[in-house]
Structures are given as C-alpha cells and as structure tokens.
Enzyme design. Sequence first.
Site, PDB file in Angstrom:
ATOM      1  N   GLY A   1      24.634  13.002  -2.551  1.00 32.23           N
ATOM      2  CA  GLY A   1      25.040  11.659  -2.145  1.00 32.23           C
ATOM      3  C   GLY A   1      26.530  11.456  -1.983  1.00 32.23           C
ATOM      4  O   GLY A   1      27.026  10.338  -2.138  1.00 32.23           O
TER       5      GLY A   1
ATOM      6  N   ASN B   1      28.079  11.586   0.823  1.00 32.86           N
ATOM      7  CA  ASN B   1      28.230  10.730   2.009  1.00 32.86           C
ATOM      8  C   ASN B   1      27.869   9.284   1.700  1.00 32.86           C
ATOM      9  O   ASN B   1      28.492   8.352   2.223  1.00 32.86           O
ATOM     10  CB  ASN B   1      27.395  11.269   3.179  1.00 32.86           C
ATOM     11  CG  ASN B   1      28.089  12.426   3.858  1.00 32.86           C
ATOM     12  OD1 ASN B   1      29.051  12.232   4.585  1.00 32.86           O
ATOM     13  ND2 ASN B   1      27.631  13.640   3.584  1.00 32.86           N
TER      14      ASN B   1
ATOM     15  N   ARG C   1      14.243  15.240   5.366  1.00 36.57           N
ATOM     16  CA  ARG C   1      12.944  15.160   6.037  1.00 36.57           C
ATOM     17  C   ARG C   1      13.166  14.802   7.492  1.00 36.57           C
ATOM     18  O   ARG C   1      14.094  14.066   7.824  1.00 36.57           O
ATOM     19  CB  ARG C   1      12.062  14.079   5.402  1.00 36.57           C
ATOM     20  CG  ARG C   1      11.549  14.417   4.033  1.00 36.57           C
ATOM     21  CD  ARG C   1      10.745  13.263   3.466  1.00 36.57           C
ATOM     22  NE  ARG C   1       9.562  12.949   4.253  1.00 36.57           N
ATOM     23  CZ  ARG C   1       8.389  13.558   4.136  1.00 36.57           C
ATOM     24  NH1 ARG C   1       8.237  14.519   3.244  1.00 36.57           N
ATOM     25  NH2 ARG C   1       7.369  13.216   4.888  1.00 36.57           N
TER      26      ARG C   1
ATOM     27  N   LEU D   1      12.002  12.691  10.615  1.00 36.12           N
ATOM     28  CA  LEU D   1      11.291  11.419  10.777  1.00 36.12           C
ATOM     29  C   LEU D   1      10.502  11.394  12.079  1.00 36.12           C
ATOM     30  O   LEU D   1      11.005  11.800  13.129  1.00 36.12           O
ATOM     31  CB  LEU D   1      12.292  10.267  10.735  1.00 36.12           C
ATOM     32  CG  LEU D   1      12.977  10.083   9.373  1.00 36.12           C
ATOM     33  CD1 LEU D   1      14.141   9.118   9.473  1.00 36.12           C
ATOM     34  CD2 LEU D   1      11.964   9.614   8.331  1.00 36.12           C
TER      35      LEU D   1
ATOM     36  N   ASN E   1      22.450   9.972  11.815  1.00 40.51           N
ATOM     37  CA  ASN E   1      22.382  11.146  10.938  1.00 40.51           C
ATOM     38  C   ASN E   1      23.738  11.835  10.922  1.00 40.51           C
ATOM     39  O   ASN E   1      24.451  11.842  11.926  1.00 40.51           O
ATOM     40  CB  ASN E   1      21.325  12.122  11.467  1.00 40.51           C
ATOM     41  CG  ASN E   1      21.203  13.362  10.598  1.00 40.51           C
ATOM     42  OD1 ASN E   1      21.141  13.279   9.374  1.00 40.51           O
ATOM     43  ND2 ASN E   1      21.188  14.532  11.223  1.00 40.51           N
TER      44      ASN E   1
ATOM     45  N   HIS F   1      25.368  15.536  10.521  1.00 38.66           N
ATOM     46  CA  HIS F   1      24.956  16.943  10.606  1.00 38.66           C
ATOM     47  C   HIS F   1      26.179  17.842  10.392  1.00 38.66           C
ATOM     48  O   HIS F   1      27.228  17.612  11.003  1.00 38.66           O
ATOM     49  CB  HIS F   1      24.331  17.200  11.981  1.00 38.66           C
ATOM     50  CG  HIS F   1      23.891  18.612  12.150  1.00 38.66           C
ATOM     51  ND1 HIS F   1      22.793  19.115  11.489  1.00 38.66           N
ATOM     52  CD2 HIS F   1      24.407  19.632  12.881  1.00 38.66           C
ATOM     53  CE1 HIS F   1      22.655  20.394  11.806  1.00 38.66           C
ATOM     54  NE2 HIS F   1      23.619  20.730  12.656  1.00 38.66           N
TER      55      HIS F   1
ATOM     56  N   THR G   1      16.728  10.775  17.303  1.00 37.23           N
ATOM     57  CA  THR G   1      15.595  10.634  18.217  1.00 37.23           C
ATOM     58  C   THR G   1      14.479  11.551  17.704  1.00 37.23           C
ATOM     59  O   THR G   1      14.633  12.219  16.677  1.00 37.23           O
ATOM     60  CB  THR G   1      15.986  11.051  19.648  1.00 37.23           C
ATOM     61  OG1 THR G   1      16.296  12.454  19.625  1.00 37.23           O
ATOM     62  CG2 THR G   1      17.183  10.259  20.169  1.00 37.23           C
TER      63      THR G   1
ATOM     64  N   ASP H   1      18.191  16.833  15.756  1.00 39.28           N
ATOM     65  CA  ASP H   1      19.598  17.174  16.010  1.00 39.28           C
ATOM     66  C   ASP H   1      19.938  17.207  17.500  1.00 39.28           C
ATOM     67  O   ASP H   1      20.814  17.963  17.936  1.00 39.28           O
ATOM     68  CB  ASP H   1      19.970  18.513  15.332  1.00 39.28           C
ATOM     69  CG  ASP H   1      19.869  18.440  13.817  1.00 39.28           C
ATOM     70  OD1 ASP H   1      19.991  17.335  13.263  1.00 39.28           O
ATOM     71  OD2 ASP H   1      19.657  19.490  13.190  1.00 39.28           O
TER      72      ASP H   1
HETATM   73  C1  GRF Z   1      25.800  16.870   4.345  1.00 39.70           C
HETATM   74  O1  GRF Z   1      26.584  18.019   4.460  1.00 39.70           O
HETATM   75  C2  GRF Z   1      25.156  16.512   5.655  1.00 39.70           C
HETATM   76  O2  GRF Z   1      25.831  16.987   6.763  1.00 39.70           O
HETATM   77  C3  GRF Z   1      23.803  17.184   5.577  1.00 39.70           C
HETATM   78  O3  GRF Z   1      23.432  17.101   4.215  1.00 39.70           O
HETATM   79  C4  GRF Z   1      24.606  17.074   3.410  1.00 39.70           C
HETATM   80  C5  GRF Z   1      24.446  15.926   2.442  1.00 39.70           C
HETATM   81  O4  GRF Z   1      25.443  15.927   1.466  1.00 39.70           O
HETATM   82  N1  GRF Z   1      22.859  16.534   6.469  1.00 39.70           N
HETATM   83  P1  GRF Z   1      25.592  14.736   0.438  1.00 39.70           P
HETATM   84  O5  GRF Z   1      24.250  14.561  -0.274  1.00 39.70           O
HETATM   85  O6  GRF Z   1      25.978  13.500   1.191  1.00 39.70           O
HETATM   86  O7  GRF Z   1      26.663  15.170  -0.508  1.00 39.70           O
END
Ligand code: GRF
Length: 211
Positions: free
Chosen positions: A15, A17, A94, A96, A110, A112, A161, A165
């Site tokens: 978490g 992000n 997951r 979606l 998202n 990535h 979508t 990705d």
């Molecule tokens: C991130 O690197 C993101 O790009 C990928 O999953 C990771 C999640 O990291 N989809 P965090 O849980 O936000 O630390």
Amino acid sequence: MSKSLQLGVLVSGRGTNLQALIDAVKGGTLDAEIALVISDKPEAYALRRAEDEGIPTQVLLPETHATRQAYDAALAARLLERGVDLVILAGFMRVLSGAFLGHFPNRVLNIHPALLPDHPEEDEVRLPDGTKSPVFRGIRAVRQALEAGVSWTGCTVHLVTLHVDRGPVVKRQAVQVLPGDTEESLHARIQKEEHRILPEAVAWWAKSCTV
Ligand code: GRF
C-alpha cells in the site's frame, strides 16, 4: 459547495501507492476524499495504513464467491454504496471483468511498474535514449525489464479496460536501469516515481473526465 471527488482504492499488498494518495489528499495537492479501501487479502499492510487514517476498509475474499463475476459484482456494489466516483487499483492483484468495469466506465485507473505504449496494440515502446524496448505487461514487469537488459523502464498510470495493461495511458515516467540493479532496487526507484505520478494522474482525471 460541491462534494469532493470520492475515491475507492483497491489493494492487495504493502500500500505505498495508497499512502501516496493519502499524503496528497492530506497535503492538499489532491482535492479528493478516500471513501473506501478494499483488499482481497486480509493481511495486506495497506489496510493498516487506511485504518491509521480513519479511512473505512473492507476485505472481500475471493473464496467466498462462486465465480469471478460474482466477486466483481460484489466489489462494484460495495464501491457504489459508498458513492465512489473513481476507482484506483493500487497494487490490486486481480484482473477485473466486465461485471465490474461495466459499473465504472472510464472510471478505473491502474498503476503499472513499466512503460506502456500510447497505442494498446503496440508491443514496443520508445525509450528516452531513442532506442526501443519490448513492452512488459503483467505481474512480472520489473523482473522482465531486468532480464531483457533494457536501459530504461518506468511506470505508467492508465485507464483500465477489459484488455489487461492495454488501456489508454494517462501518465508515464521513465526510470533508468542502473548497473548492478536487482529487482528490489529497480522496483524501489520505480515506486518513487509511482508515488508522484499516481496522485497527479488522479488530479488530471478529476479535471478532464468529470463535468
Ligand atoms: C506497484 O509497484 C504497482 O505498480 C503494482 O503493484 C505495486 C503495488 O505496490 N501494480 P504498493 O502496494 O502500492 O506498495
């Protein structure tokens, strides 16, 4: 006074992000409210981060739903109940289906950990040094970039979508691969940029995609 943008954040892991979004909201650089955080994994540290901030959390276990569609419909229902305008996949592990995405058209972002191209059908992306790299989609994108020996990789925020990705790109940041990088060191540098571009992408969405 109009209600601020209501965010629903889906998580499965650490978490960081989510934390970047929390910090941007608290710091006043993102005019939004995190209405709900949902995890498919009860042990996700992201849940603790939300709880520490008084943000409502829920755990929705895949094993308590008979099908992927049933899970996705339940997930959408929980977010809709809370009046969520925009859903952010912040490390949600997951894929979606239409049973979810149909409820949130152009309303799911998202993050990535690799560069994605402008056009979804492209399998190469141009790098800052003028060379081209294969596109690394899916869950092993950081490792694949290292194994491919590319000089740059990065991160991308895109709309989600049905094609994994391959949704429209909102924001992207290149990150240089350094000699001696491990998957961990490279991912850490990519994440530093993720934490900057994710709140920026949400702010862009709020300005551009709402009326
Ligand atoms: C991130 O690197 C993101 O790009 C990928 O999953 C990771 C999640 O990291 N989809 P965090 O849980 O936000 O630390």
